[in-house]
Every structure is written in structure tokens, then in C-alpha cells.
Design a protein around this motif. Structure first.
Motif, PDB file in Angstrom:
ATOM      1  N   ASP A   1       0.845  -1.194   0.000  1.00  0.00           N
ATOM      2  CA  ASP A   1       0.000   0.000   0.000  1.00  0.00           C
ATOM      3  C   ASP A   1       0.880   1.243   0.000  1.00  0.00           C
ATOM      4  N   GLU A   2       0.263   2.417   0.168  1.00  0.00           N
ATOM      5  CA  GLU A   2       1.021   3.676   0.085  1.00  0.00           C
ATOM      6  C   GLU A   2       2.021   3.836   1.225  1.00  0.00           C
ATOM      7  N   ASP A   3       1.869   3.067   2.301  1.00  0.00           N
ATOM      8  CA  ASP A   3       2.792   3.136   3.433  1.00  0.00           C
ATOM      9  C   ASP A   3       3.814   2.002   3.416  1.00  0.00           C
TER      10      ASP A   3
ATOM     11  N   ARG B   1       3.301  -1.113   3.309  1.00  0.00           N
ATOM     12  CA  ARG B   1       2.879  -2.309   4.029  1.00  0.00           C
ATOM     13  C   ARG B   1       2.481  -3.374   3.007  1.00  0.00           C
ATOM     14  N   PRO B   2       3.108  -4.560   3.049  1.00  0.00           N
ATOM     15  CA  PRO B   2       2.705  -5.630   2.133  1.00  0.00           C
ATOM     16  C   PRO B   2       1.253  -6.024   2.373  1.00  0.00           C
ATOM     17  N   LEU B   3       0.500  -6.152   1.294  1.00  0.00           N
ATOM     18  CA  LEU B   3      -0.927  -6.455   1.385  1.00  0.00           C
ATOM     19  C   LEU B   3      -1.218  -7.945   1.395  1.00  0.00           C
ATOM     20  N   ARG B   4      -0.241  -8.739   1.072  1.00  0.00           N
ATOM     21  CA  ARG B   4      -0.343 -10.196   1.097  1.00  0.00           C
ATOM     22  C   ARG B   4       1.086 -10.743   1.130  1.00  0.00           C
ATOM     23  N   PRO B   5       1.274 -12.013   1.445  1.00  0.00           N
ATOM     24  CA  PRO B   5       2.635 -12.576   1.394  1.00  0.00           C
ATOM     25  C   PRO B   5       3.225 -12.459  -0.002  1.00  0.00           C
ATOM     26  N   ALA B   6       4.543 -12.305  -0.054  1.00  0.00           N
ATOM     27  CA  ALA B   6       5.238 -12.247  -1.339  1.00  0.00           C
ATOM     28  C   ALA B   6       5.068 -13.568  -2.074  1.00  0.00           C
TER      29      ALA B   6
ATOM     30  N   VAL C   1      -7.065  -6.923  -3.030  1.00  0.00           N
ATOM     31  CA  VAL C   1      -5.641  -6.683  -2.785  1.00  0.00           C
ATOM     32  C   VAL C   1      -5.055  -5.859  -3.925  1.00  0.00           C
ATOM     33  N   PHE C   2      -5.367  -6.256  -5.147  1.00  0.00           N
ATOM     34  CA  PHE C   2      -4.821  -5.549  -6.301  1.00  0.00           C
ATOM     35  C   PHE C   2      -5.250  -4.083  -6.301  1.00  0.00           C
ATOM     36  N   GLU C   3      -6.496  -3.822  -5.990  1.00  0.00           N
ATOM     37  CA  GLU C   3      -7.002  -2.449  -6.025  1.00  0.00           C
ATOM     38  C   GLU C   3      -6.386  -1.585  -4.921  1.00  0.00           C
ATOM     39  N   ARG C   4      -6.096  -2.188  -3.784  1.00  0.00           N
ATOM     40  CA  ARG C   4      -5.501  -1.426  -2.675  1.00  0.00           C
ATOM     41  C   ARG C   4      -4.021  -1.162  -2.877  1.00  0.00           C
ATOM     42  N   ALA C   5      -3.377  -1.935  -3.747  1.00  0.00           N
ATOM     43  CA  ALA C   5      -1.932  -1.800  -3.945  1.00  0.00           C
ATOM     44  C   ALA C   5      -1.597  -0.470  -4.608  1.00  0.00           C
ATOM     45  N   ARG C   6      -0.463   0.095  -4.201  1.00  0.00           N
ATOM     46  CA  ARG C   6       0.033   1.331  -4.794  1.00  0.00           C
ATOM     47  C   ARG C   6       1.429   1.172  -5.387  1.00  0.00           C
TER      48      ARG C   6
ATOM     49  N   HIS D   1      -3.485   0.300 -12.599  1.00  0.00           N
ATOM     50  CA  HIS D   1      -3.242   1.582 -11.937  1.00  0.00           C
ATOM     51  C   HIS D   1      -1.868   1.656 -11.269  1.00  0.00           C
ATOM     52  N   LEU D   2      -1.157   0.544 -11.213  1.00  0.00           N
ATOM     53  CA  LEU D   2       0.137   0.529 -10.521  1.00  0.00           C
ATOM     54  C   LEU D   2       1.211   1.165 -11.392  1.00  0.00           C
TER      55      LEU D   2
END
Length: 493
Positions: free
Chosen positions: A88-90, A92-97, A149-154, A203-204
Motif C-alpha cells: 500500500d502507500e505506506d 505495508r505488504p498487502l499479502r505474502p510475497a 488486494v490488487f485495487e488497494r496496492a500502490r 493503476h500501478l
């Protein structure tokens, strides 16, 4: 005295070294870890809890060992790859790599993207067909199966570029890692394939491309507090760990080849001009503007570890003693080492292990020798594809598997090729330290710290036997593929 810090996040551990500008190692630290295998075909790591936490811990431990009067001139971090870390913008991983080619979840996405872009178009643009090694299908998998998850990713990262962002705040990716983000990079041009990349990333934003030795920024005050590394320390971009390891042992000129004995086998060969083969990976190299061919198996040392566990957990020395009592050829026992599918050259995530020729007189030692020989037959199959690039090569062998008294000799006997073993085989972290020194201008760009200690040569007495067994081994996969695929489809998980 100027010192250099190199850290590598490998499959089984994170390792760090503190090195002076002559290449002398002053201190080292290792933290073991393991990947998560939550479902068949999945291989993951918690990027923050494992990679970032261990980079911080190793940095603090090594900084505490800095000699009086010394200063840290630069640092560099490499890691397993290609991987996918969505943040995310901070940061923070949104899911495991999602890990490299050992994670085979995106099989359907490989097929659909190949149909969408066209197999020949992908070869023309990326130089490599899509496989479980490619990042593009992994992105597509998240978009399809975890849309929230994809939509929240930055931002999206590899293992080392995630750490670079944590240390410096910079959003970058080294050219080598990008060249394994198929089909989003045009290897021949050293640039993103912007049309295909934007199709997959949506959007990424695309990371800024840099070369592995390029300084991408300096350690921030926040990162300095977490790591103990002084704020303002230059950070070089780094690369996928296998390439940093190749760099550490002097694999830098056309014809130089590294053979890495690890949890998987990995090969890197520097080439003098662009060349592609659908059974291999063509990538950007480590040095600016260079190219390399690469190949990797899905299992190697991990197969030996599995055998050790399922046969009773005897000590490594005991097992090797038993295997050494077995003659070359394992008395007619052959192993297809595809327990996690296979990457190059068959690219079959549905492949599985096969043991052929088993009799009541075969024992544990036979299985271990046959496993080493099966892995070695796979290396011969890969090297025959490398030969088509028409570059005379010298092979430098590295990795923990060299401590086996059987494995490396089996590779030389089966392939008919000699292997050079370096004096310092510390690993990718050593190459990272060198990249840091080059990037910060503390050592000349042509610096090579590698020294060769010994040579492993083929035993000509085994050649005829291994040639005959190799022909049988090559026939095993196509002969059993359909039946194995049916068995794979029956797996209820």
C-alpha cells in the motif's frame, strides 16, 4: 577505513557480510528461515516479518562489529527472485510475497496471457516464453483471484526493490529483475514494454529502472533507526540473488558461467550478443548493458533434504557414506527430480518425481546417489541448450551443495565438463558488497575479488555408462508425462 555491507535474502536464510574495499571479510551473520507452502503449487514469504525484519537484525549485528575508526561507505541488498510484493502507500505488504518459479499457481494465467499476446510476439519482445518464473502472470493471478488486494496496492516490488524502498523511499527496480518480469520488459532494448506492462499493472506505476550497481538513494533517518545503518549511507540497487552470487565469483564476461548448487540449481551465463531460446531465460546482466542466459531447476538440495527426512532423518555424513558405497549409475536406478514441477528446460508445473528401475536390492544409498545423478542429468540437458548460444564457457561452481562428496563430481562426469571452485564462496552477499563498492565509487568498476582454489574434472571412466543412462533418463519424462499429469489432476487439494 571504508567498509561495505552486503545482505542477501535467500530461499533458506538471510546472510550479511561486512567487507573492506580489498574484499576481506571482517564479519558475517546468518539468520535461517523457510518459505511458506500454504497450498500445493504455492510458495510465499512474509516480506515484512521475514525479509525486512532479518535485514534489520543483520544490519544491527554487523554494525555492532564495525572496527574502531572505520566508516560504512555503502550497502547493497539482493534477494530471491523474481518475486511479487504488493504494497500500500505506506509500504505495508498487502499479502505474502509470491515467490519465483517454485510458485506455480498462475498456470491458467500463463495460458491466457500467452493466448492474448501471442507466443511468437512474446518471444520477439521478451525473448522468453511465459512460465512460472515470470512475474506478469503472478500479477494477473492477484488481479483475478484477489481483486481487493490488487485495487488497494500502490506499488509492486521484487524482494530487493522492496528493501530498497524501505531503506530509501525510492521506487525502483534493477534491470535484471525487470527482465524476469515477463512479458513486461523488452530485454533487447533494456526498457519496459510499456503497452503490455500497463495492461498487466493497471493503476500501478512502473518502477524506475536502474542497474544493479547504481546508487538509488541513501538510507533514511527512519530506516537508520530500524537497521543501525547510518542515515545517508548510499544504497546500490542489487539484483536477484543468483546474479549477485555469479558477480561475486567473477562471472562477468561473455563465456563466464555460474553453476549454483542450492535448494534449486541455477545457471547464469554471460553472452556476447542477444540470443533467445524458448527453453531458457534471456535476461539483462549485472553490469550495465550486458546480457545473460539463465536456467533453473525447481528442486535440487530441497530434494536431498526431503529424502533425508522421509528415510529416517540420518545425518548428512552417514547418508553420504552410504551413497559413496554405491557405484556410479546407482546400479540401474534413475530419478526424475520433479517433485515441485520443473522449470527449465521442460517448463512443466504439473511434472512430478519418478523413480525408475527400483528393485528390492536397492537401498537408501542408491536413492541418494540416483537423486544426485538425476539432478545432474537435468544440468546436462540445460547445458546442451546453452551450447547453442555458441559461446565457449568456463564454469564456476558455487553453493552449499559442494560439500556433498558426490554431487559436483556427478555433474562433471555426466556433463563431461570441468568446474572451477572459488576460494571464497560466501555467496550473493559478497557480490552485494562488491556492487555497493562499485556503485559508491570506492572500488574500480572492473574489480574482481574472486580467486579459484581447485578444479573438478570429469572421470573419463564413467562417460560411456553415463551417456547410456542419460539417453534413458531423457526418455523418461516424455514417456510418463501424460500419466503423471493425470495423477497431478487427482490431487484433491
Amino acid at each position: 577505513m571504508q567498509l561495505l555491507l552486503g545482505i542477501d535474502m535467500g530461499t533458506g536464510s538471510t546472510k550479511g557480510v561486512l567487507v573492506d574495499t580489498s574484499g576481506a571479510v571482517l564479519a558475517s551473520e546468518t539468520i535461517p528461515h523457510s518459505m511458506d507452502l500454504p497450498r500445493p503449487g504455492w510458495a510465499e514469504v512474509d516480506a515484512e516479518a521475514v525479509w525486512w525484519h532479518e535485514v534489520c537484525a543483520i544490519s544491527r549485528a554487523l554494525m555492532a562489529q564495525m572496527p574502531s575508526g572505520s566508516v560504512l561507505g555503502a550497502m547493497c541488498v539482493s534477494g530471491v527472485g523474481p518475486c511479487l510484493v504488493l504494497c500500500d502507500e505506506d509500504l505495508r505488504p498487502l499479502r505474502p510475497a509470491i515467490l519465483y518459479g517454485v510458485d506455480t499457481r498462475a498456470t491458467a494465467e500463463i495460458d491466457s496471457l500467452t493466448a492474448e499476446f501471442g507466443e511468437q510476439n512474446i518471444m520477439d519482445q521478451a525473448g522468453t516464453l511465459l512460465s512460472s518464473q515470470a512475474v506478469g502472470p503472478k500479477l494477473e493471478w492477484v488481479r483475478r483471484h484477489e481483486p481487493e488486494v490488487f485495487e488497494r496496492a500502490r506499488g509492486w516490488y521484487g524482494s530487493n526493490s522492496y528493501i530498497a524502498a524501505k531503506l530509501t523511499g525510492e521506487y525502483v527496480m534493477d534491470h535484471h529483475t525487470a527482465s524476469q518480469c515477463d512479458p513486461m520488459y523488452v530485454t533487447r532494448d533494456f526498457d519496459w514494454n510499456h503497452q503490455w506492462a500497463h495492461r498487466l499493472c493497471g493503476h500501478l506505476p512502473l518502477p524506475r529502472l536502474v542497474w544493479p550497481s547504481e546508487v538509488v538513494g541513501t538510507v533514511s533517518a527512519v530506516a537508520a533507526e530500524a537497521t543501525g545503518v547510518p542515515a545517508g549511507t548510499p544504497l546500490a540497487a542489487g539484483a536477484v540473488d543468483a546474479y549477485s552470487e555469479a558477480f561475486s565469483v567473477g562471472v562477468r564476461s561473455p563465456g563466464d558461467r555460474m553453476l549454483m548448487y542450492g535448494s534449486t540449481m541455477f545457471l547464469v551465463q554471460v553472452i556476447d550478443e542477444y540470443y533467445s531460446d524458448p527453453a531458457l531465460w534471456v535476461t539483462a546482466g549485472v553490469d550495465r548493458g550486458t546480457l545473460a542466459l539463465a536456467a533453473g531447476t525447481s528442486t535440487a538440495g530441497s530434494l536431498i533434504g526431503w529424502l533425508q527426512t522421509v528415510t529416517g532423518g540420518a545425518s548428512f555424513d552417514e547418508l553420504m557414506a552410504e551413497a559413496q558405497q554405491v557405484p556410479p549409475g546407482s546400479e540401474g536406478l534413475l530419478v526424475l527430480p520433479y517433485l515441485a514441477g520443473e522449470r527449465t528446460p521442460v517448463f512443466d508445473p504439473r511434472a512430478r518425481g519418478v523413480v525408475a528401475g527400483l528393485t528390492l536390492r536397492h537401498g537408501r544409498g542408491h536413492l541418494f546417489r540416483a537423486a544426485y545423478e538425476g539432478i545432474s542429468f537435468g544440468i546436462r540437458q540445460i547445458l546442451e541448450r546453452f551450447d547453442d548460444a555458441h559461446v565457449d564457457a568456463r564454469t564456476v561452481a558455487v553453493g552449499g551443495g559442494l560439500r556433498s562428496p558426490i554431487w559436483a563430481q556427478a555433474v562433471s562426469d555426466i556433463t563431461g565438463r570441468s568446474q572451477l571452485v572459488p576460494e571464497q564462496a560466501i555467496g550473493a552477499s559478497y557480490g552485494d558488497a562488491l556492487l555497493a563498492g562499485i556503485g559508491a565509487g570506492l572500488v574500480p568498476p572492473e574489480t574482481d575479488w574472486a580467486r579459484i582454489a581447485r578444479e573438478i574434472t570429469p572421470d573419463p571412466g564413467n562417460r560411456r555408462l553415463y551417456d547410456e543412462l542419460y539417453e534413458v533418463w531423457r526418455e523418461l519424462y516424455p514417456a510418463t508425462r501424460d500419466q503423471v499429469h493425470r495423477l497431478t489432476a487427482m490431487d484433491p487439494s
